[in-house]
Motif scaffolding. Structure first.
Motif, mmCIF file in Angstrom:
data_model
loop_
_atom_site.group_PDB
_atom_site.id
_atom_site.type_symbol
_atom_site.label_atom_id
_atom_site.label_comp_id
_atom_site.label_asym_id
_atom_site.label_seq_id
_atom_site.Cartn_x
_atom_site.Cartn_y
_atom_site.Cartn_z
ATOM 1 N N VAL B 124 76.334 71.552 75.936
ATOM 2 C CA VAL B 124 76.386 72.800 76.709
ATOM 3 C C VAL B 124 75.878 72.540 78.125
ATOM 4 O O VAL B 124 76.510 72.920 79.109
ATOM 5 C CB VAL B 124 75.544 73.907 76.023
ATOM 6 N N TYR B 125 74.730 71.855 78.215
ATOM 7 C CA TYR B 125 74.151 71.542 79.525
ATOM 8 C C TYR B 125 75.134 70.741 80.373
ATOM 9 O O TYR B 125 75.360 71.034 81.536
ATOM 10 C CB TYR B 125 72.851 70.749 79.340
ATOM 11 N N TRP B 126 75.734 69.724 79.764
ATOM 12 C CA TRP B 126 76.664 68.860 80.510
ATOM 13 C C TRP B 126 77.821 69.690 81.070
ATOM 14 O O TRP B 126 78.216 69.544 82.221
ATOM 15 C CB TRP B 126 77.200 67.745 79.593
ATOM 16 N N THR B 127 78.356 70.585 80.232
ATOM 17 C CA THR B 127 79.500 71.402 80.657
ATOM 18 C C THR B 127 79.104 72.363 81.766
ATOM 19 O O THR B 127 79.844 72.555 82.734
ATOM 20 C CB THR B 127 80.051 72.190 79.446
ATOM 21 N N VAL B 128 77.914 72.974 81.634
ATOM 22 C CA VAL B 128 77.451 73.902 82.676
ATOM 23 C C VAL B 128 77.246 73.143 83.985
ATOM 24 O O VAL B 128 77.669 73.588 85.046
ATOM 25 C CB VAL B 128 76.137 74.593 82.240
ATOM 26 N N ARG B 129 76.625 71.995 83.891
ATOM 27 C CA ARG B 129 76.295 71.246 85.108
ATOM 28 C C ARG B 129 77.533 70.704 85.821
ATOM 29 O O ARG B 129 77.677 70.839 87.031
ATOM 30 C CB ARG B 129 75.367 70.081 84.755
ATOM 31 N N TYR B 130 78.447 70.088 85.066
ATOM 32 C CA TYR B 130 79.568 69.393 85.708
ATOM 33 C C TYR B 130 80.873 70.179 85.724
ATOM 34 O O TYR B 130 81.812 69.820 86.428
ATOM 35 C CB TYR B 130 79.788 68.029 85.046
ATOM 36 N N GLY B 131 80.961 71.266 84.926
ATOM 37 C CA GLY B 131 82.197 72.036 84.901
ATOM 38 C C GLY B 131 83.323 71.299 84.197
ATOM 39 O O GLY B 131 83.147 70.160 83.753
ATOM 40 N N LEU B 132 84.463 71.959 84.045
ATOM 41 C CA LEU B 132 85.606 71.350 83.366
ATOM 42 C C LEU B 132 86.832 71.403 84.265
ATOM 43 O O LEU B 132 87.301 72.479 84.634
ATOM 44 C CB LEU B 132 85.894 72.087 82.042
ATOM 45 N N LYS B 133 87.324 70.222 84.588
ATOM 46 C CA LYS B 133 88.516 70.098 85.421
ATOM 47 C C LYS B 133 89.699 70.825 84.787
ATOM 48 O O LYS B 133 89.841 70.824 83.570
ATOM 49 C CB LYS B 133 88.823 68.598 85.528
ATOM 50 N N MET B 134 90.552 71.437 85.580
ATOM 51 C CA MET B 134 91.783 72.108 85.128
ATOM 52 C C MET B 134 91.509 73.311 84.223
ATOM 53 O O MET B 134 92.394 73.761 83.495
ATOM 54 C CB MET B 134 92.707 71.135 84.385
ATOM 55 N N THR B 135 90.247 73.777 84.203
ATOM 56 C CA THR B 135 89.965 75.048 83.566
ATOM 57 C C THR B 135 89.269 75.846 84.663
ATOM 58 O O THR B 135 89.062 75.340 85.751
ATOM 59 C CB THR B 135 89.016 74.928 82.362
ATOM 60 N N ALA B 136 88.885 77.082 84.365
ATOM 61 C CA ALA B 136 88.203 77.855 85.404
ATOM 62 C C ALA B 136 86.694 77.619 85.364
ATOM 63 O O ALA B 136 85.949 78.246 86.099
ATOM 64 C CB ALA B 136 88.511 79.336 85.245
ATOM 65 N N MET B 137 86.215 76.712 84.502
ATOM 66 C CA MET B 137 84.778 76.480 84.390
ATOM 67 C C MET B 137 84.275 75.693 85.597
ATOM 68 O O MET B 137 84.631 74.534 85.785
ATOM 69 C CB MET B 137 84.457 75.710 83.100
ATOM 70 N N PRO B 138 83.459 76.348 86.438
ATOM 71 C CA PRO B 138 82.970 75.625 87.622
ATOM 72 C C PRO B 138 81.792 74.728 87.285
ATOM 73 O O PRO B 138 81.133 74.900 86.252
ATOM 74 C CB PRO B 138 82.532 76.753 88.562
ATOM 75 N N ALA B 139 81.524 73.768 88.165
ATOM 76 C CA ALA B 139 80.295 72.986 88.073
ATOM 77 C C ALA B 139 79.193 73.817 88.722
ATOM 78 O O ALA B 139 79.386 74.362 89.795
ATOM 79 C CB ALA B 139 80.464 71.665 88.809
ATOM 80 N N TRP B 140 78.033 73.900 88.053
ATOM 81 C CA TRP B 140 76.931 74.698 88.611
ATOM 82 C C TRP B 140 75.865 73.826 89.247
ATOM 83 O O TRP B 140 74.850 74.315 89.731
ATOM 84 C CB TRP B 140 76.338 75.598 87.525
ATOM 85 N N GLU B 141 76.107 72.524 89.226
ATOM 86 C CA GLU B 141 75.127 71.566 89.727
ATOM 87 C C GLU B 141 74.652 71.892 91.147
ATOM 88 O O GLU B 141 73.475 71.739 91.464
ATOM 89 C CB GLU B 141 75.771 70.172 89.704
ATOM 90 N N PHE B 142 75.590 72.332 91.991
ATOM 91 C CA PHE B 142 75.235 72.600 93.384
ATOM 92 C C PHE B 142 74.782 74.043 93.588
ATOM 93 O O PHE B 142 74.539 74.464 94.710
ATOM 94 C CB PHE B 142 76.421 72.280 94.298
ATOM 95 N N ARG B 143 74.712 74.833 92.529
ATOM 96 C CA ARG B 143 74.302 76.227 92.651
ATOM 97 C C ARG B 143 72.913 76.475 92.078
ATOM 98 O O ARG B 143 72.221 77.375 92.499
ATOM 99 C CB ARG B 143 75.299 77.149 91.932
ATOM 100 N N PHE B 144 72.530 75.709 91.038
ATOM 101 C CA PHE B 144 71.262 75.972 90.360
ATOM 102 C C PHE B 144 70.407 74.715 90.266
ATOM 103 O O PHE B 144 70.939 73.601 90.171
ATOM 104 C CB PHE B 144 71.514 76.511 88.949
ATOM 105 N N ALA B 154 69.505 76.925 77.418
ATOM 106 C CA ALA B 154 68.666 77.363 76.297
ATOM 107 C C ALA B 154 69.034 78.781 75.874
ATOM 108 O O ALA B 154 69.047 79.111 74.679
ATOM 109 C CB ALA B 154 67.188 77.291 76.682
ATOM 110 N N PHE B 155 69.372 79.637 76.854
ATOM 111 C CA PHE B 155 69.757 80.999 76.482
ATOM 112 C C PHE B 155 71.027 80.997 75.644
ATOM 113 O O PHE B 155 71.134 81.739 74.654
ATOM 114 C CB PHE B 155 69.944 81.910 77.705
ATOM 115 N N VAL B 156 72.016 80.162 76.024
ATOM 116 C CA VAL B 156 73.257 80.084 75.243
ATOM 117 C C VAL B 156 72.920 79.770 73.783
ATOM 118 O O VAL B 156 73.551 80.282 72.858
ATOM 119 C CB VAL B 156 74.226 79.042 75.846
ATOM 120 N N GLY B 157 71.878 78.939 73.576
ATOM 121 C CA GLY B 157 71.450 78.610 72.223
ATOM 122 C C GLY B 157 71.036 79.832 71.410
ATOM 123 O O GLY B 157 71.137 79.833 70.190
ATOM 124 N N TYR B 158 70.573 80.890 72.088
ATOM 125 C CA TYR B 158 70.146 82.115 71.384
ATOM 126 C C TYR B 158 71.305 83.071 71.132
ATOM 127 O O TYR B 158 71.158 84.048 70.409
ATOM 128 C CB TYR B 158 69.090 82.857 72.217
#
Lengths: 122, 282
Positions: B124-144, B154-158
């Motif tokens: 989950v962390y990896w996907t949030v941080r780096y995003g997914l190419k060719m989907t609408a999932m952005p990389a959040w690395e440069f935002r957070f 951790a919240f997603v885990g709940y």
């Protein structure tokens, strides 16, 4: 091999075609672009800008004008049309006060010719 | 081995078949045969292949992620606030639909309650941080910041443990998060041109400028950045110094009111790294 002459014939045809395309491109020049190139030399635009097609125009003070006709904005804010380009060239300080691009007293006719020259190089 | 005419014939047949397949593919591409519309779903084999490739790609890369402990109050505080303000719009939440625009995405954003049950936190962390190419999932690395990325992970885990009622209840109580934070402090690390190259993607610089060395950066909205390192002026008015370049990248509207170049909220460190990359473009 029997097809050697055929290959040579094809190659010759290809060369003729390519040369034809080159000279055709030169003939495509709309009236006024020669005047534009001439004006660009007279006002010395090449001391600050890279301008493909103008010998010695290799300046790096302002941005390169390679492909400037495809640019969406001029001077960072003017929607790019042949008309706004001519306006900008003839009076840069009006659009960006304090711009490093000086007012070169370019007449509107010259500015239009320059815009036309830059417009045909995409 | 003896190269008999029969073997030659077989090789010729194979080469011919290959040429035929490539020619067919070429003609199909030329005639727009591949439908890129979001309303045209993948065929089952293509979907299975892409889905498998994506899962494996994430799983393999997430192996190297070290999961830190995140206190529950951080996950259900800051983590939830980030989720509510930046994730619900596409992913929805228990009992809450995604925003209407997100319903038109292809692929649709995953339901994260299910993801919470089936995927590891590192994935989950990896996907949030780096995003997914060719989907609408952005990389959040440069935002957070790193801490924030882990808080929302951790919240997603709940998510799978929260009933719709419970989610509404806690989401209403958590205050709005602080503004997004850059991923690292300025000054602590020397200017990094490789990070700057990433930042040119992450702040969408590539959609308006031609930038030599960056694939896909060939758009003539603003001027080309070819040779920017040797340009005397930037923005038509500023002498081109590293400090001025950073100032211009961070706040174009202040330096040149009315400019079409928008304020992209580039952090100081990110702008410094971008300037470091650009200083190589002679």
């Amino acid at each position: 091999m029997t097809n050697r002459p055929l290959v040579r014939w094809w190659l010759r045809g290809l060369v003729v075609l390519l040369l034809g395309a080159c000279s055709a491109a030169d003939e495509d020049m709309p009236p006024g672009s020669l005047a534009g190139a001439d004006a660009i030399r007279r006002y010395g635009c090449g001391t600050c800008h890279i301008i493909p097609g103008i010998e010695g125009a290799l300046g790096t003070v302002g941005p390169s004008l390679a492909g400037v006709a495809r640019r969406v904005y001029l001077a960072g804010r003017l929607p790019n049309t042949p008309d706004t380009m001519a306006q900008w060239i003839s009076n840069p300080q009006r659009f960006v006060p304090g711009s490093a691009m000086p007012d070169m007293q370019v007449s509107l006719a010259d500015a239009r010719a320059i815009a036309s020259f830059l417009g045909r190089r995409r | 081995m003896n190269l008999t005419p029969a073997i030659y014939r077989r090789i010729a047949t194979l080469a011919g078949a290959l040429a035929l397949v490539m020619a067919t593919a070429g003609i199909m591409l030329l005639h727009g045969g591949y439908n890129v519309a979001a309303t045209a779903p993948h065929t089952a084999p293509v979907f299975a292949l892409l889905d498998y490739a994506s899962r494996r790609s994430i799983a393999v890369r997430a192996r190297f992620v070290v999961v830190p402990p995140v206190p529950a109050d951080v996950a259900l505080g800051r983590g939830l606030a980030i989720y509510r303000d930046h994730c619900v719009q596409c992913h929805g939440a228990p009992g809450i639909a995604p925003d209407p625009f997100a319903l038109g995405l292809s692929p649709a954003a995953a339901n994260l309650a299910l993801v919470a049950r089936e995927r590891k936190p590192a994935e989950v962390y990896w996907t949030v941080r780096y995003g997914l190419k060719m989907t609408a999932m952005p990389a959040w690395e440069f935002r957070f910041s790193e801490a924030d990325l882990w808080a929302v992970t951790a919240f997603v885990g709940y998510l799978a443990e929260l009933s719709p009622e419970a989610y509404r209840d806690v989401a209403a109580r958590v205050p709005a998060p602080r503004p997004t934070t850059p991923s690292a402090d300025p000054g602590k690390s020397p200017p990094d041109p490789r990070r700057g190259e990433m930042a040119l993607h992450q702040y969408a610089c590539i959609t308006c400028h031609e930038i030599p060395g960056i694939v896909g950066a060939d758009h003539p909205v603003g001027p080309s950045l070819a040779g920017i390192a040797v340009r005397r002026y930037i923005a038509g008015t500023l002498p081109n110094t590293p400090a001025n370049l950073v100032a211009w990248i961070r706040s174009p509207g202040t330096i040149k009111p009315g400019t079409a170049m928008p304020d992209l909220q580039v952090s100081e460190r990110d702008a410094t790294d971008v300037a470091a990359f650009l200083s190589g473009l002679r």
